[in-house]
Design a protein around this motif. Structure first.
Motif, PDB file in Angstrom:
ATOM      1  N   ARG A  15       0.849  -1.183   0.000  1.00 19.40           N
ATOM      2  CA  ARG A  15       0.000   0.000   0.000  1.00 19.40           C
ATOM      3  C   ARG A  15       0.890   1.240   0.000  1.00 19.40           C
ATOM      4  NH1 ARG A  15       0.078  -0.837   5.719  1.00 19.40           N
ATOM      5  NH2 ARG A  15       0.294   1.138   6.868  1.00 19.40           N
ATOM      6  N   VAL A  16       0.341   2.342  -0.494  1.00 19.93           N
ATOM      7  CA  VAL A  16       1.101   3.590  -0.575  1.00 19.93           C
ATOM      8  C   VAL A  16       0.270   4.700   0.030  1.00 19.93           C
ATOM      9  CG1 VAL A  16       2.157   5.291  -2.102  1.00 19.93           C
ATOM     10  CG2 VAL A  16       2.343   2.846  -2.639  1.00 19.93           C
ATOM     11  N   GLU A  17       0.865   5.445   0.949  1.00 19.94           N
ATOM     12  CA  GLU A  17       0.205   6.594   1.545  1.00 19.94           C
ATOM     13  C   GLU A  17       1.192   7.746   1.631  1.00 19.94           C
ATOM     14  OE1 GLU A  17       0.249   5.719   6.191  1.00 19.94           O
ATOM     15  OE2 GLU A  17      -0.777   4.109   5.116  1.00 19.94           O
ATOM     16  N   ASP A  18       0.832   8.861   1.031  1.00 22.38           N
ATOM     17  CA  ASP A  18       1.667  10.066   1.059  1.00 22.38           C
ATOM     18  C   ASP A  18       3.088   9.801   0.573  1.00 22.38           C
ATOM     19  OD1 ASP A  18      -0.496  11.465   2.171  1.00 22.38           O
ATOM     20  OD2 ASP A  18       0.085  10.897   4.201  1.00 22.38           O
ATOM     21  N   LEU A  49      11.256   0.504  -8.402  1.00 21.96           N
ATOM     22  CA  LEU A  49      11.262   1.711  -7.575  1.00 21.96           C
ATOM     23  C   LEU A  49      12.322   2.721  -8.026  1.00 21.96           C
ATOM     24  CD1 LEU A  49      10.696   0.334  -3.951  1.00 21.96           C
ATOM     25  CD2 LEU A  49       9.113   1.678  -5.345  1.00 21.96           C
ATOM     26  N   VAL A  50      13.338   2.257  -8.718  1.00 18.35           N
ATOM     27  CA  VAL A  50      14.353   3.175  -9.235  1.00 18.35           C
ATOM     28  C   VAL A  50      13.706   4.256 -10.096  1.00 18.35           C
ATOM     29  CG1 VAL A  50      16.396   3.358 -10.716  1.00 18.35           C
ATOM     30  CG2 VAL A  50      16.137   1.399  -9.185  1.00 18.35           C
ATOM     31  N   TYR A  51      12.654   3.877 -10.806  1.00 15.44           N
ATOM     32  CA  TYR A  51      12.023   4.787 -11.766  1.00 15.44           C
ATOM     33  C   TYR A  51      10.719   5.382 -11.252  1.00 15.44           C
ATOM     34  CZ  TYR A  51      15.252   1.989 -14.523  1.00 15.44           C
ATOM     35  OH  TYR A  51      16.380   1.333 -14.967  1.00 15.44           O
ATOM     36  N   ALA A  52      10.399   5.162  -9.979  1.00 17.08           N
ATOM     37  CA  ALA A  52       9.102   5.579  -9.428  1.00 17.08           C
ATOM     38  C   ALA A  52       9.253   6.892  -8.665  1.00 17.08           C
ATOM     39  CB  ALA A  52       8.545   4.489  -8.524  1.00 17.08           C
ATOM     40  N   ASP A  53       8.891   7.988  -9.300  1.00 16.36           N
ATOM     41  CA  ASP A  53       8.975   9.289  -8.638  1.00 16.36           C
ATOM     42  C   ASP A  53       7.893   9.473  -7.587  1.00 16.36           C
ATOM     43  OD1 ASP A  53      11.204  10.043 -10.038  1.00 16.36           O
ATOM     44  OD2 ASP A  53      10.110  11.174 -11.572  1.00 16.36           O
ATOM     45  N   ASP A  54       6.853   8.644  -7.635  1.00 12.37           N
ATOM     46  CA  ASP A  54       5.765   8.825  -6.675  1.00 12.37           C
ATOM     47  C   ASP A  54       6.033   8.118  -5.346  1.00 12.37           C
ATOM     48  OD1 ASP A  54       5.570   6.349  -7.947  1.00 12.37           O
ATOM     49  OD2 ASP A  54       3.385   6.258  -7.758  1.00 12.37           O
ATOM     50  N   ILE A  55       7.128   7.382  -5.241  1.00 17.83           N
ATOM     51  CA  ILE A  55       7.502   6.727  -3.986  1.00 17.83           C
ATOM     52  C   ILE A  55       8.743   7.420  -3.428  1.00 17.83           C
ATOM     53  CG2 ILE A  55       8.128   4.567  -2.836  1.00 17.83           C
ATOM     54  CD1 ILE A  55       5.319   4.599  -4.062  1.00 17.83           C
ATOM     55  N   LYS A  56       8.644   7.894  -2.190  1.00 16.45           N
ATOM     56  CA  LYS A  56       9.738   8.638  -1.564  1.00 16.45           C
ATOM     57  C   LYS A  56      10.506   7.805  -0.538  1.00 16.45           C
ATOM     58  CE  LYS A  56       7.915  12.088  -3.813  1.00 16.45           C
ATOM     59  NZ  LYS A  56       8.459  12.454  -5.142  1.00 16.45           N
ATOM     60  N   ASP A 199       4.427   0.266  13.948  1.00 17.80           N
ATOM     61  CA  ASP A 199       4.009   0.747  12.633  1.00 17.80           C
ATOM     62  C   ASP A 199       4.004   2.274  12.575  1.00 17.80           C
ATOM     63  OD1 ASP A 199       3.725  -1.862  11.865  1.00 17.80           O
ATOM     64  OD2 ASP A 199       1.544  -1.895  12.062  1.00 17.80           O
ATOM     65  N   ALA A 200       3.467   2.897  13.613  1.00 24.55           N
ATOM     66  CA  ALA A 200       3.379   4.358  13.634  1.00 24.55           C
ATOM     67  C   ALA A 200       4.768   4.989  13.650  1.00 24.55           C
ATOM     68  CB  ALA A 200       2.572   4.819  14.845  1.00 24.55           C
ATOM     69  N   GLU A 201       5.684   4.405  14.413  1.00 25.10           N
ATOM     70  CA  GLU A 201       7.055   4.929  14.473  1.00 25.10           C
ATOM     71  C   GLU A 201       7.736   4.812  13.117  1.00 25.10           C
ATOM     72  OE1 GLU A 201       9.069   6.183  16.906  1.00 25.10           O
ATOM     73  OE2 GLU A 201       7.877   5.968  18.733  1.00 25.10           O
ATOM     74  N   ALA A 202       7.554   3.675  12.466  1.00 23.56           N
ATOM     75  CA  ALA A 202       8.184   3.470  11.167  1.00 23.56           C
ATOM     76  C   ALA A 202       7.608   4.419  10.121  1.00 23.56           C
ATOM     77  CB  ALA A 202       8.010   2.018  10.724  1.00 23.56           C
ATOM     78  N   ILE A 203       6.290   4.584  10.131  1.00 25.35           N
ATOM     79  CA  ILE A 203       5.656   5.494   9.179  1.00 25.35           C
ATOM     80  C   ILE A 203       6.089   6.932   9.446  1.00 25.35           C
ATOM     81  CG2 ILE A 203       3.460   6.503   8.462  1.00 25.35           C
ATOM     82  CD1 ILE A 203       3.872   3.801   7.248  1.00 25.35           C
ATOM     83  N   ALA A 204       6.174   7.320  10.712  1.00 24.38           N
ATOM     84  CA  ALA A 204       6.588   8.685  11.049  1.00 24.38           C
ATOM     85  C   ALA A 204       8.002   8.957  10.562  1.00 24.38           C
ATOM     86  CB  ALA A 204       6.487   8.903  12.555  1.00 24.38           C
ATOM     87  N   LEU A 205       8.899   7.978  10.749  1.00 27.15           N
ATOM     88  CA  LEU A 205      10.263   8.154  10.277  1.00 27.15           C
ATOM     89  C   LEU A 205      10.307   8.208   8.758  1.00 27.15           C
ATOM     90  CD1 LEU A 205      13.289   8.329  10.700  1.00 27.15           C
ATOM     91  CD2 LEU A 205      13.336   5.837  11.017  1.00 27.15           C
ATOM     92  N   ALA A 206       9.535   7.337   8.113  1.00 26.01           N
ATOM     93  CA  ALA A 206       9.481   7.351   6.651  1.00 26.01           C
ATOM     94  C   ALA A 206       8.920   8.671   6.139  1.00 26.01           C
ATOM     95  CB  ALA A 206       8.634   6.184   6.146  1.00 26.01           C
ATOM     96  N   ARG A 208       9.145  11.563   7.620  1.00 24.12           N
ATOM     97  CA  ARG A 208      10.192  12.576   7.790  1.00 24.12           C
ATOM     98  C   ARG A 208      11.190  12.520   6.636  1.00 24.12           C
ATOM     99  NH1 ARG A 208      14.367  12.988  12.982  1.00 24.12           N
ATOM    100  NH2 ARG A 208      15.622  14.708  12.156  1.00 24.12           N
ATOM    101  N   LEU A 209      11.557  11.303   6.234  1.00 23.96           N
ATOM    102  CA  LEU A 209      12.483  11.164   5.112  1.00 23.96           C
ATOM    103  C   LEU A 209      11.816  11.593   3.807  1.00 23.96           C
ATOM    104  CD1 LEU A 209      14.143   7.719   5.949  1.00 23.96           C
ATOM    105  CD2 LEU A 209      15.000  10.013   6.458  1.00 23.96           C
ATOM    106  N   ALA A 210      10.551  11.223   3.632  1.00 24.20           N
ATOM    107  CA  ALA A 210       9.837  11.565   2.401  1.00 24.20           C
ATOM    108  C   ALA A 210       9.692  13.066   2.224  1.00 24.20           C
ATOM    109  CB  ALA A 210       8.459  10.907   2.395  1.00 24.20           C
ATOM    110  N   GLU A 211       9.653  13.802   3.327  1.00 21.21           N
ATOM    111  CA  GLU A 211       9.535  15.258   3.253  1.00 21.21           C
ATOM    112  C   GLU A 211      10.873  15.929   2.999  1.00 21.21           C
ATOM    113  OE1 GLU A 211       7.734  16.153   6.967  1.00 21.21           O
ATOM    114  OE2 GLU A 211       5.692  15.616   6.313  1.00 21.21           O
ATOM    115  N   GLY A 212      11.943  15.160   2.983  1.00 25.17           N
ATOM    116  CA  GLY A 212      13.277  15.714   2.761  1.00 25.17           C
ATOM    117  C   GLY A 212      13.601  15.819   1.279  1.00 25.17           C
ATOM    118  N   PRO A 213      14.842  16.130   0.970  1.00 23.96           N
ATOM    119  CA  PRO A 213      15.272  16.249  -0.429  1.00 23.96           C
ATOM    120  C   PRO A 213      15.481  14.863  -1.038  1.00 23.96           C
ATOM    121  CG  PRO A 213      17.125  16.672   1.034  1.00 23.96           C
ATOM    122  CD  PRO A 213      15.929  16.469   1.912  1.00 23.96           C
TER     123      PRO A 213
END
Length: 270
Positions: A15-18, A49-56, A199-206, A208-213
């Motif tokens: 599944r993919v969220e944000d 995933l190398v070519y997937a811009d929609d996954i951070k 799960d919540a901790e892992a998603i929160a960390l992910a 944070r990374l997804a919001e980065g460069p």
């Protein structure tokens, strides 16, 4: 670029969220073993995933209180006894290709480990970039316990880099279980969290990374893995080139503009 948010997995949960992809194996009644099919599909997904811009970022999670019990005894180990050398090598190369795909996918991968994490499951956790665990996590590289060598799917190359040669040698020779506490002390696990919050901790960390460069994260992951085979001089030069490339991104300019305006930068990955 490939749209992975709409991907429909056949042999595991996806599944993919944000912009965060969450992967879990889906056989909780057997502690989530891998099969020929799930190995192959996971390999293909991480390659894509190398070519997937929609996954951070990616979270590889647990299901039903366990992460992964390794290769399925009935669906994998039994059939392997009937293969010739060519067939066996085809299988071992496929499993190694999953690790290669995880390492080169360009996305940060967070393993969220609860309960059993053994054999190929321990390898999947090892091949992730960041690992969170519950106190109930039990991690073992079981290969010698089934009459094989400890050198499976890159274990002898990657595990010593994470926990050191001596500790890796003990785990790979004996196949014994590494407790969550040991795993954290040795640096295999970044931290231990409550099972209810995993799960919540892992998603929160992910997140944070997804919001980065994201381009910068891709370059960081690339260099973290490539520089092990470089001299210090080569690594410094490679990082100079990598950083110069990153300085041409719009995210670099966004960070400067945000700093001047005393605002938080909104990175977009370009």
């Amino acid at each position: 670029m490939t749209d992975m948010a709409g991907y429909v997995a056949k042999h595991f949960r996806w599944r993919v969220e944000d912009g965060i992809a969450v992967v879990t194996l889906d056989r909780p009644e057997r502690k989530n073993p891998l099969t020929f099919d799930s190995y192959a599909e996971l390999r293909d997904v991480f390659r894509a995933l190398v070519y997937a811009d929609d996954i951070k970022a990616v979270v590889f999670g647990s299901n039903g209180g366990n992460f992964c019990s390794g290769g399925d005894v009935h669906d994998i180990i039994g059939p392997l006894l009937d293969l010739d050398m060519k067939g066996l090598l085809r299988f071992t190369r496929m499993t190694g290709d999953l690790v290669k795909a995880m390492i080169t996918c360009g996305k940060p991968i967070i393993a969220a480990v609860d309960g059993v994490c053994v054999g190929a499951g321990a390898i999947v956790a090892m091949a992730s970039d960041i690992r969170l665990a519950t106190a109930e996590a039990k991690t073992a590289f079981l290969f010698t316990r089934v009459g094989l060598a400890g050198c499976d799917m890159g274990a002898c190359a990657i595990l010593p880099r994470i926990i050191g040669q001596g500790r890796a040698s003990e785990l790979l020779y004996t196949g014994r279980t590494m407790s969550a506490d040991e795993g954290e002390r040795w640096g295999f696990y970044n931290r231990i969290v409550d099972a209810a919050a995993l799960d919540a901790e892992a998603i929160a960390l992910a997140r944070r990374l997804a919001e980065g460069p994201n381009f910068g994260h891709m370059m960081t992951k690339t260099m973290l893995n490539q520089e092990w085979s470089m001299s210090i001089e080569q690594a410094i030069e490679a990082e100079a080139q990598a950083q110069a490339i990153c300085m041409q991104t719009q995210d670099f300019k966004r960070a400067y503009d945000a700093f001047v305006a005393r605002e938080k930068p909104a990175f977009k990955g370009d």
